[in-house]
Write an enzyme that holds these catalytic residues in place. Structure first.
Site, mmCIF file in Angstrom:
data_model
loop_
_atom_site.group_PDB
_atom_site.id
_atom_site.type_symbol
_atom_site.label_atom_id
_atom_site.label_comp_id
_atom_site.label_asym_id
_atom_site.label_seq_id
_atom_site.Cartn_x
_atom_site.Cartn_y
_atom_site.Cartn_z
ATOM 1 N N GLU A 1 0.515 20.405 33.409
ATOM 2 C CA GLU A 1 1.113 19.593 32.337
ATOM 3 C C GLU A 1 0.189 18.482 31.841
ATOM 4 O O GLU A 1 0.577 17.314 31.788
ATOM 5 C CB GLU A 1 2.452 19.023 32.801
ATOM 6 C CG GLU A 1 3.436 20.118 33.237
ATOM 7 C CD GLU A 1 4.787 19.597 33.702
ATOM 8 O OE1 GLU A 1 4.896 18.390 33.973
ATOM 9 O OE2 GLU A 1 5.736 20.398 33.790
ATOM 10 N N GLU B 1 7.080 29.694 35.145
ATOM 11 C CA GLU B 1 8.279 28.980 35.629
ATOM 12 C C GLU B 1 9.506 29.347 34.804
ATOM 13 O O GLU B 1 10.342 28.492 34.476
ATOM 14 C CB GLU B 1 8.050 27.461 35.586
ATOM 15 C CG GLU B 1 6.824 27.006 36.357
ATOM 16 C CD GLU B 1 6.670 25.489 36.415
ATOM 17 O OE1 GLU B 1 7.630 24.757 36.101
ATOM 18 O OE2 GLU B 1 5.572 25.031 36.777
HETATM 19 C C1 XIL Z 1 10.433 20.701 39.930
HETATM 20 C C2 XIL Z 1 11.196 21.221 41.134
HETATM 21 O O1 XIL Z 1 11.829 22.416 40.805
HETATM 22 C C3 XIL Z 1 12.193 20.190 41.573
HETATM 23 O O2 XIL Z 1 12.878 20.621 42.716
HETATM 24 C C4 XIL Z 1 11.466 18.877 41.831
HETATM 25 O O3 XIL Z 1 12.357 17.900 42.175
HETATM 26 C C5 XIL Z 1 10.716 18.449 40.576
HETATM 27 O O4 XIL Z 1 9.832 19.474 40.213
HETATM 28 N N1 XIL Z 1 7.502 21.795 35.937
HETATM 29 C C6 XIL Z 1 6.776 22.014 37.093
HETATM 30 C C7 XIL Z 1 7.461 22.097 38.402
HETATM 31 O O5 XIL Z 1 5.566 22.260 37.011
HETATM 32 O O6 XIL Z 1 6.672 21.626 39.459
HETATM 33 C C8 XIL Z 1 8.772 21.365 38.365
HETATM 34 O O7 XIL Z 1 9.433 21.619 39.594
HETATM 35 C C9 XIL Z 1 9.604 21.809 37.186
HETATM 36 C C10 XIL Z 1 8.905 21.503 35.893
#
Ligand code: XIL
Length: 375
Positions: free
Chosen positions: A168, A284
């Protein structure tokens, strides 16, 4: 922008489209042919038939406690990504300590079950440990970053399919030069933190696929359009300075409004990325259902339609080598905390329901794999 601000912004974006959604949702639902996937084969098998990988994120607690989850995971997934276990917050209890307990459990589980492992994530503006702000400064930042990467990537060297090296890195709404996110790493080191990270990872594990993992690239909205341009610009810069980036990760946390997605716009972006000689992973994927109908059948169908429309477009591009959902079962999803429904009903964003039964979303993914061209 804090995690909370982002959540609020995301919610505003969805609410803005809520009125359109009611109409678009119904007509979109009718546009999509609906049906069960043929046969009983798992997502893992269907993906593999096309030279693709299917996998999911999973967390240590549920995986160690819930045998139903573990069994479904082994049945459906060819790749595992630890949801938080390889983030700084978990790995770095103090400045001079590394705790690999949970990550090693994941590695072991993956190995035993013949599942590929991917690492998430070496550099991110979130999930930094409490000590970070007091210990890391512009004098030692480069050394701290290199030390983290060489130790962590070194620990798993030869065992990782891929690493999300930087996560990100772009946030165009922050109005920074080139759309770069003003993350702690950017503040300390400027844009070169990205090159430092990729070079350190490549030197430590020459076999892992090194991924720039990005959010807000999927929708046909102004913000994502700016994100796509900024991402291409960054990738071109990294390629021209011979920084070893091998793939773009596209998070794909999808909104609910089909009208916010243009297959053509998205495919053009994928082509532009592929033309740089890069692979692409959908890293994701999930579909937030905060505004969809209270009726579970209808809601599941809307979610499924979003999956199928998105994946059909994405998988046409042969540079796309894998699809990971951000969780496998609705029993365990970050969205229950980050995008809860106003009516307090449980969210249903993933392929399996809370009892690990295959949902319409599972069928949609299965059909998208079945219809994908072979790699
Ligand atoms: C999220 C997890 O799913 C949560 O459990 C945690 O509290 C915060 O992070 N983008 C990403 C992931 O790259 O690492 C994130 O994961 C969701 C958004």
């Amino acid at each position: 922008m804090t995690e909370k601000d982002e959540a609020i912004m995301g919610r505003r974006l969805f609410l803005k489209h809520a009125a359109a959604l009611a109409l678009a949702g119904i007509s979109f639902g009718q546009r999509c042919a609906w049906g069960q996937a043929n046969g009983d084969a798992s997502l893992r098998e269907r993906a593999a038939r096309k030279g693709l990988i299917y996998g999911s994120a999973v967390s240590y607690g549920p995986l160690t406690r819930d045998t139903g989850l573990a069994a479904s995971f082994v049945r459906e997934c060819g790749m595992l990504v630890p949801e938080s276990e390889l983030k700084w917050e978990t790995l770095r209890p103090s400045p001079d300590k590394f705790d690999f307990t949970q990550g090693d459990f994941m590695l072991d589980f993956a190995k035993k079950n013949n599942i590929l492992l991917r690492g998430h994530t070496l550099v991110w503006h979130q999930a930094l440990p409490k000590w970070f702000g007091t210990v890391v400064n512009s004098q030692n930042a480069e050394q701290v970053l290199r030390n983290h990467i060489t130790t962590v990537v070194g620990h798993y060297a030869g065992k990782m399919h891929s690493w999300d090296v930087v996560n990100e890195a772009i946030a165009t709404w922050e109005k920074q030069p080139d759309g770069m996110r003003n993350s702690p790493w950017y503040k300390l080191l400027g844009p070169k933190y990205i090159d430092i990270a990729f070079n350190a990872a490549a030197a430590t594990d020459p076999n892992a696929m090194l991924v720039l993992n990005m959010d807000h690239l999927e929708h046909d909205v102004k913000g994502d359009d700016q994100g796509r341009s900024a991402t291409l610009k960054l990738l071109r810069r990294l390629k021209s300075s011979k920084t070893p980036v091998h793939a773009l990760g596209i998070e794909s946390h999808l909104g609910m409004d089909g009208e916010m997605f243009s297959a053509e716009v998205f495919r053009t972006f994928l082509r532009d990325v592929a033309e740089l000689g890069l692979k692409i992973m959908i890293t994701e994927l999930d579909v937030t259902d905060i505004i969809f109908s209270q009726n579970i059948n209808k809601r599941d169908r809307m979610v499924a339609n979003r999956y199928e429309e998105f994946l059909s477009a994405a998988l046409e591009e042969k540079a796309v080598i894998g699809v990971l959902t951000w969780g496998l079962s609705d029993k365990y999803t970050w969205l229950s905390k980050y995008r809860p429904r106003d009516d307090k009903a449980a969210v249903r964003p993933l392929p399996l329901d809370e009892n690990f039964n295959r949902k319409p979303a599972w069928n949609a993914i299965a059909r998208a794999f079945d219809n994908a061209p072979k790699r």
